[in-house]
Scaffold this active site. Structure first.
Site, PDB file in Angstrom:
ATOM      1  N   HIS A 181      16.615  18.616 -15.849  1.00  9.28           N
ATOM      2  CA  HIS A 181      17.058  17.594 -14.900  1.00  9.28           C
ATOM      3  C   HIS A 181      17.753  16.486 -15.667  1.00  9.28           C
ATOM      4  O   HIS A 181      17.340  16.165 -16.778  1.00  9.28           O
ATOM      5  CB  HIS A 181      15.850  17.013 -14.142  1.00  9.28           C
ATOM      6  N   HIS A 240      23.019  21.952  -8.651  1.00  6.42           N
ATOM      7  CA  HIS A 240      22.360  20.922  -7.825  1.00  6.42           C
ATOM      8  C   HIS A 240      21.457  21.651  -6.824  1.00  6.42           C
ATOM      9  O   HIS A 240      20.620  22.444  -7.228  1.00  6.42           O
ATOM     10  CB  HIS A 240      23.463  20.069  -7.191  1.00  6.42           C
ATOM     11  N   ASP A 297      13.497  22.580  -7.442  1.00  2.00           N
ATOM     12  CA  ASP A 297      14.023  23.862  -6.955  1.00  2.00           C
ATOM     13  C   ASP A 297      13.265  25.058  -7.482  1.00  2.00           C
ATOM     14  O   ASP A 297      13.454  26.178  -7.009  1.00  2.00           O
ATOM     15  CB  ASP A 297      15.500  23.997  -7.355  1.00  2.00           C
TER      16      ASP A 297
HETATM   17  N1  ACO Z   1      18.039  26.317 -19.208  1.00  2.00           N
HETATM   18  C1  ACO Z   1      18.327  26.338 -20.525  1.00  2.00           C
HETATM   19  N2  ACO Z   1      18.804  25.292 -21.210  1.00  2.00           N
HETATM   20  C2  ACO Z   1      19.027  24.161 -20.521  1.00  2.00           C
HETATM   21  C3  ACO Z   1      18.734  24.051 -19.151  1.00  2.00           C
HETATM   22  C4  ACO Z   1      18.222  25.175 -18.485  1.00  2.00           C
HETATM   23  N3  ACO Z   1      17.937  25.135 -17.188  1.00  2.00           N
HETATM   24  N4  ACO Z   1      19.039  22.809 -18.736  1.00  2.00           N
HETATM   25  C5  ACO Z   1      19.505  22.151 -19.793  1.00  2.00           C
HETATM   26  N5  ACO Z   1      19.480  22.970 -20.886  1.00  2.00           N
HETATM   27  C6  ACO Z   1      19.857  22.614 -22.262  1.00  2.00           C
HETATM   28  C7  ACO Z   1      21.369  22.467 -22.389  1.00  2.00           C
HETATM   29  O1  ACO Z   1      21.974  23.704 -22.742  1.00  2.00           O
HETATM   30  C8  ACO Z   1      21.468  21.425 -23.476  1.00  2.00           C
HETATM   31  O2  ACO Z   1      21.177  22.060 -24.703  1.00  2.00           O
HETATM   32  P1  ACO Z   1      21.954  21.590 -26.054  1.00  2.00           P
HETATM   33  O3  ACO Z   1      21.469  20.186 -26.289  1.00  2.00           O
HETATM   34  O4  ACO Z   1      21.530  22.565 -27.074  1.00  2.00           O
HETATM   35  O5  ACO Z   1      23.410  21.661 -25.721  1.00  2.00           O
HETATM   36  C9  ACO Z   1      20.288  20.500 -23.199  1.00  2.00           C
HETATM   37  O6  ACO Z   1      19.316  21.318 -22.518  1.00  2.00           O
HETATM   38  C10 ACO Z   1      20.635  19.292 -22.330  1.00  2.00           C
HETATM   39  O7  ACO Z   1      21.156  19.776 -21.092  1.00  2.00           O
HETATM   40  P2  ACO Z   1      22.420  19.218 -20.333  1.00  2.00           P
HETATM   41  O8  ACO Z   1      23.141  20.358 -19.685  1.00  2.00           O
HETATM   42  O9  ACO Z   1      23.206  18.324 -21.235  1.00  2.00           O
HETATM   43  O10 ACO Z   1      21.706  18.323 -19.258  1.00  2.00           O
HETATM   44  P3  ACO Z   1      22.360  17.740 -17.941  1.00  2.00           P
HETATM   45  O11 ACO Z   1      21.637  16.489 -17.650  1.00  2.00           O
HETATM   46  O12 ACO Z   1      23.837  17.657 -18.036  1.00  2.00           O
HETATM   47  O13 ACO Z   1      22.053  18.860 -16.819  1.00  2.00           O
HETATM   48  C11 ACO Z   1      21.024  20.108 -15.139  1.00  2.00           C
HETATM   49  C12 ACO Z   1      21.011  18.790 -15.926  1.00  2.00           C
HETATM   50  C13 ACO Z   1      22.405  20.335 -14.504  1.00  2.00           C
HETATM   51  C14 ACO Z   1      20.009  20.006 -13.992  1.00  2.00           C
HETATM   52  C15 ACO Z   1      20.653  21.258 -16.091  1.00  2.00           C
HETATM   53  O14 ACO Z   1      19.363  21.060 -16.632  1.00  2.00           O
HETATM   54  C16 ACO Z   1      20.733  22.617 -15.413  1.00  2.00           C
HETATM   55  O15 ACO Z   1      21.822  23.181 -15.315  1.00  2.00           O
HETATM   56  N6  ACO Z   1      19.578  23.169 -14.904  1.00  2.00           N
HETATM   57  C17 ACO Z   1      19.577  24.427 -14.204  1.00  2.00           C
HETATM   58  C18 ACO Z   1      20.073  24.226 -12.786  1.00  2.00           C
HETATM   59  C19 ACO Z   1      19.065  23.507 -11.931  1.00  2.00           C
HETATM   60  O16 ACO Z   1      17.895  23.853 -11.905  1.00  2.00           O
HETATM   61  N7  ACO Z   1      19.547  22.515 -11.175  1.00  2.00           N
HETATM   62  C20 ACO Z   1      18.726  21.779 -10.236  1.00  2.00           C
HETATM   63  C21 ACO Z   1      18.521  20.376 -10.691  1.00  2.00           C
HETATM   64  S1  ACO Z   1      17.470  19.521  -9.565  1.00  2.00           S
HETATM   65  C22 ACO Z   1      18.466  19.199  -8.234  1.00  2.00           C
HETATM   66  O17 ACO Z   1      19.619  18.989  -8.336  1.00  2.00           O
HETATM   67  C23 ACO Z   1      17.886  19.213  -6.946  1.00  2.00           C
END
Ligand code: ACO
Length: 432
Positions: free
Chosen positions: A307, A268, A363
Site C-alpha cells: 500500500h 487500486h 483487497d
Molecule cells: N508484490 C510484490 N512486490 C511489491 C508489491 C506487491 N504487491 N507492492 C510493492 N512491491 C515492491 C515494489 O516492487 C517495490 O520494490 P523495489 O523497492 O525493489 O522496487 C517496493 O515494494 C515499493 O513498492 P512501490 O510499487 O514503489 O509502492 P507504491 O506505493 O508505488 O505502490 C501499490 C503501492 C500500487 C498498492 C503496490 O503495493 C501494488 O501494486 N500492490 C498490488 C496491487 C494492490 O493490491 N493494490 C490495492 C491497493 S489497496 C487499494 O487501492 C484499495
C-alpha cells in the site's frame, strides 16, 4: 522555542529564503520566489505520483500508515465497523458528525427514496453484451445519469449538491444490481423501501419469484461492515480523481464516473478481482513458495499486498478476516481462504516483504468473502464502488467549499525538443 520555518540556501547565488512550515508542510508556491534572475520562472517541486505532496487540507479521513490507524472524522474504523450501519457512516463522512436518531431517520428515508432509476436506464443497460464487465456498465451508467439530471451542473449551489448526493448514494446499489442481473440474464428487481440499504441491495441482486425477499441477517450485517470499511480512504487514486474532475466544476455524475474508472484499475480497487485470479492460479498451498519466488524475481506482484500509505497491517484487512469467518458460517468455507492465510503467513516471514513493509491490504480478503456470497470476481470492484461513493462525495463537497482550491492543473518538467521548424524537416522542393 524553535521557529516554524525552513531555511533554504540557493547555492547558485548564495541567497537564503525562509519558508513557513505549517502542519509539517511547506507550500510549493513558496519555492517560486527562488530565482536566479527576473527571467527565471522560479523553482517548482517535482513529485511524480504525488509521493510526498499534500494536494488539499481535509478533515474527512485520517490514516497513520506506519501505525495502521484509520479514522473517519476522528472515529476509529474498528468502532464504526462494530457499532454502526453503513448509512450512519455515510452521514458521518458527509456531515462531519454522527446523526442523532431523528437525523438518521430522515437521512435513511431520503436515501431510500432515491434508489429508483429512470426506466430508460434499464434500456441502456440492456444494450451491453451479456459478458460486459460490470465496472464498465457502472462507469457508463453513472456518466449517463448526468443527462437525466441537467440541474446537477450547478455545483456551487449547496441545495443542488445535496440532491445529487442523495441520488448517487441511493442509486449506486441499484445500478450495481442491474449490472449483475443483466450479466446473468435475469429480470431487474425494483428497490424495496421497507428494507435497509444492504438488505435492499441483496433484494435487488437475488430476489427470484418470492413476493418478499428475506435476507440473511448475518450476510446483510457483513455487507454493512464491508461497506463501512470501504467508505473512504483519504486521497487515494479514485478520491484524487473525484477531486480533480470536480475541480473543473463538472457535475458529480461525471466526476463519480471518472472516480469509478480510476477505482477499476488493478493497482487500486481492481486488485480484489486480481487476488481471486491469483489464488485460483496458485491452486494449492504447496504451490505458494514457488509463486512467492516468482514475485520476488519481479515477474509479477502479489495482488492484495502493499500500500502506498500503510507500512503496517491494513486495519481493514484485520476486520475482514473476522468478517470472513462469520460469513462462512452461513455460506460454507471458501477454500481459497486457507490458501490466502498460508500465503500471508509465508509472505510476512519473508525478508523481501518484511524489508519493503508489504502487508495484506483491504483487497486481500474482501474478494474471498464476496465469492463465498456468490459473486463472480468481475463484481468485486463494483462492490467496492458502492460504499466508496459516500467517500468520493464527502471529498467532493469538501473540495467545493475550500476557498483555497482551484482547477486542478499540475505543472510539468518539459523534456521534449526545443523549437524547430518544418522547413528543416521538409526542405522546399521545386514543386513547392
Ligand atoms: N508484490 C510484490 N512486490 C511489491 C508489491 C506487491 N504487491 N507492492 C510493492 N512491491 C515492491 C515494489 O516492487 C517495490 O520494490 P523495489 O523497492 O525493489 O522496487 C517496493 O515494494 C515499493 O513498492 P512501490 O510499487 O514503489 O509502492 P507504491 O506505493 O508505488 O505502490 C501499490 C503501492 C500500487 C498498492 C503496490 O503495493 C501494488 O501494486 N500492490 C498490488 C496491487 C494492490 O493490491 N493494490 C490495492 C491497493 S489497496 C487499494 O487501492 C484499495
Amino acid at each position: 522555542m524553535s521557529k516554524e520555518t525552513l531555511s533554504v540556501t540557493d547555492d547558485r547565488n548564495g541567497k537564503t529564503y525562509s519558508l513557513p512550515i505549517e502542519k509539517g508542510t511547506v507550500r510549493a508556491m513558496d519555492l517560486r520566489q527562488i530565482k536566479t534572475g527576473p527571467d527565471d520562472f522560479g523553482i517548482m517541486s517535482y513529485d511524480p505520483a504525488f509521493m510526498n505532496t499534500a494536494s488539499c487540507r481535509s478533515a474527512v479521513t485520517f490514516i497513520d500508515g506506519d501505525r495502521g490507524i484509520l479514522r473517519y472524522r476522528g472515529y476509529p474504523i474498528e468502532e464504526l465497523a462494530e457499532h454502526c450501519t453503513f448509512l450512519e457512516v455515510a452521514y458521518l463522512l458527509l456531515h462531519g458528525e454522527l446523526p442523532s436518531p431523528a437525523e438518521l431517520k430522515d437521512w435513511v428515508y431520503e436515501i431510500t427514496h432515491h434508489t429508483m432509476l429512470h426506466e430508460n436506464v434499464k434500456k441502456f443497460i440492456d444494450g451491453f453484451h451479456y459478458d460486459a464487465h460490470p465496472m464498465g456498465m457502472l462507469v457508463s451508467t453513472l456518466a449517463a445519469l448526468s443527462t437525466f439530471y441537467p440541474e446537477s451542473k450547478n455545483v456551487l449551489d449547496a441545495r443542488v449538491r445535496r440532491q445529487q448526493i442523495l441520488r448517487l448514494i441511493g442509486k449506486v446499489p441499484t445500478i450495481a444490481a442491474y449490472a449483475y442481473r443483466h450479466s446473468l440474464g435475469l429480470p431487474y428487481v425494483y428497490p424495496d423501501n421497507e428494507l435497509s440499504y444492504t438488505e435492499n441491495f441483496m433484494n435487488m441482486l437475488w430476489k427470484k419469484t418470492e413476493l418478499k425477499y428475506l435476507s440473511n441477517r448475518t450476510l446483510a450485517r457483513a455487507l454493512d461492515v464491508l461497506f463501512i470499511l470501504h467508505a473512504d480512504h483519504e486521497q487515494n487514486c479514485s478520491a484524487n480523481t473525484m477531486r480533480c474532475v470536480g475541480s473543473s466544476q463538472a457535475d458529480p455524475y461525471l466526476a463519480a464516473a471518472a472516480a469509478a474508472s480510476a477505482l477499476a484499475g488493478p493497482l487500486h480497487g481492481g486488485a480484489n478481482e486480481e487476488v481471486l485470479k491469483m489464488l485460483a492460479e496458485i491452486g494449492t498451498k504447496e504451490n505458494i513458495p514457488g509463486y512467492i519466488k516468482q514475485v520476488k524475481e519481479g515477474k509479477f506482484k502479489l495482488m492484495g499486498f502493499g500500500h502506498r500509505v500503510y507500512k503496517n497491517y491494513d486495519p481493514r484487512a484485520k476486520i475482514l478476516k473476522r468478517t470472513a469467518e462469520e460469513v462462512f458460517q452461513v455460506t460454507g468455507r471458501n477454500p481459497k481462504l486457507d490458501i490466502a492465510i498460508e500465503l500471508e503467513r509465508i509472505a510476512l516471514e519473508d525478508e523481501y516483504f518484511v524489508k519493503r513493509k508489504l502487508y495484506p491490504n483491504v483487497d486481500f480478503y474482501s474478494g474471498i468473502i464476496y465469492q463465498a456470497m456468490g459473486f463472480r470476481p468481475e463484481m468485486f470492484t463494483v462492490m467496492f464502488a458502492i460504499p466508496r461513493m459516500a467517500g468520493w462525495l464527502a471529498q467532493w463537497e469538501e473540495l467545493l467549499q475550500d476557498p483555497e482550491q482551484k482547477i486542478s492543473r499540475p505543472r510539468q518538467v518539459f523534456t521534449g525538443k526545443d523549437v524547430r521548424h518544418l522547413e528543416q524537416a521538409r526542405p522546399a522542393t521545386a514543386a513547392d
